[in-house]
Scaffold this active site. Sequence first.
Site, PDB file in Angstrom:
ATOM      1  N   SER A  84      63.118  64.615  63.105  1.00  0.00           N
ATOM      2  CA  SER A  84      62.474  63.867  64.329  1.00  0.00           C
ATOM      3  C   SER A  84      63.156  64.680  65.557  1.00  0.00           C
ATOM      4  CB  SER A  84      62.548  62.846  64.256  1.00  0.00           C
ATOM      5  OG  SER A  84      63.814  62.135  64.136  1.00  0.00           O
ATOM      6  N   HIS A 129      57.467  68.178  61.460  1.00  0.00           N
ATOM      7  CA  HIS A 129      57.666  66.706  61.933  1.00  0.00           C
ATOM      8  C   HIS A 129      56.572  65.944  61.356  1.00  0.00           C
ATOM      9  CE1 HIS A 129      58.425  63.651  65.299  1.00  0.00           C
ATOM     10  NE2 HIS A 129      58.810  63.110  64.159  1.00  0.00           N
ATOM     11  N   GLU A 137      53.477  68.081  63.565  1.00  0.00           N
ATOM     12  CA  GLU A 137      54.256  69.104  64.507  1.00  0.00           C
ATOM     13  C   GLU A 137      55.270  69.946  63.630  1.00  0.00           C
ATOM     14  OE1 GLU A 137      56.698  68.164  68.515  1.00  0.00           O
ATOM     15  OE2 GLU A 137      57.053  67.093  66.824  1.00  0.00           O
ATOM     16  N   ASN A 164      59.278  63.980  69.770  1.00  0.00           N
ATOM     17  CA  ASN A 164      60.172  62.945  70.092  1.00  0.00           C
ATOM     18  C   ASN A 164      61.327  63.134  71.478  1.00  0.00           C
ATOM     19  OD1 ASN A 164      59.633  61.332  68.163  1.00  0.00           O
ATOM     20  ND2 ASN A 164      61.106  62.194  66.633  1.00  0.00           N
TER      21      ASN A 164
END
Length: 284
Positions: free
Chosen positions: A120, A141, A153, A191
Site C-alpha cells: 500500500s 495494490h 492500482e 494511499n
Amino acid sequence: MNIQVVGVVGAGVMGVGVAQNLAQTGHQVVLVDISEDILDKAKQEIRNNIRFQSFFKKSDSTETPQDILNKIEFSTNFKFLENADFIVENVTEKWDIKKQVYPLLDSICPADSVFAANTSAIPITRIASVTKRPDKVIGMHFMNPVPMKPMVEVIRGYHTSDETIETGKKFLAQMGKECILVNDSPGFVSNRVLMLTINEAVFLLQDQVATVEDIDKIFKGCFGHKMGPLETADLIGLDTILFSIEVLYENFNDSKYRPCPLLKKMVDAGLHGKKSGKGFYAYQ
C-alpha cells in the site's frame, strides 16, 4: 506468458483474498506463510468468505467451497513456489521483513516468473532493488475485500519492463479485474490520499471535534462515500494504516504525514480493527 500456477506469499487479510479470487477464476494457487496455524485460519476464512459471498453474488458456477479450496495448496515451505509462473507477495508493510522475502523468491522461482508486490505504500523500485530481476517486479495494490473489488492500482517501478506490464494486465484480466497504471511514488495515488484522510480523521477524534460515528456519517452523508474513514481504517487494519503512514513520513520527510498519537496508542493496545475484533468499532 501462460499463467497457470500462481504463488501467493502471505496469508493475512490480503493474501487470503487474492488466493480466493485466483482459485475462483480457475488458477492453481500455492499459498505460503510461516506457520500452520496461520494457514489453517486462512483456509477457514476462505471457506467462510465463499459462503458469505454466495449470498450477495449470483453465479452459474456449480463449484462448492471445497472445490475452490482444492485449487489452493497451503504450505509453510517456500520450495513449493518453484513452479509458479507468477507471484503475488502480501507480506506485512514492514520493510525489514519484506526485503528478506525477495532474495528467497529469487532463489526458488523460475527465472521468468513475475513478482507482483501487493503493497500500500512501499516504493516498488526499492523492492526491485533487492532482487536479481528488477525488470520483472511490478506493484499491484489490491483493494479489500479482493474478490469484490473490480479495480487494481498497478505501479511501474523504475526498471519494470513493458513486457512485465503487459503480463500484469493479462494476469489481472484473468482474475476479472481492470487496472489503472501509475508511476512509482510512496503511497502511489490511492494511499497517498487515503492515509492522510484517515490519519486526519483520527486527529479529529483525538481532539474531540466529533465522535467516531459522526465523522463517518459526514463522509457518507455529505460525499456519498460507502464507508467513512474510520470504518475504512477498521477494514484495512489499524496496524497496516500505521505502517503505511510511517512509510510516507519516512520517504517524504514531510510533517503532514506525522502519525496521530491516538493511532499509535490503539495499535499498541492491539485494537487493529475488524481482524482483531475491535478498533474504532467493536466486531463480533
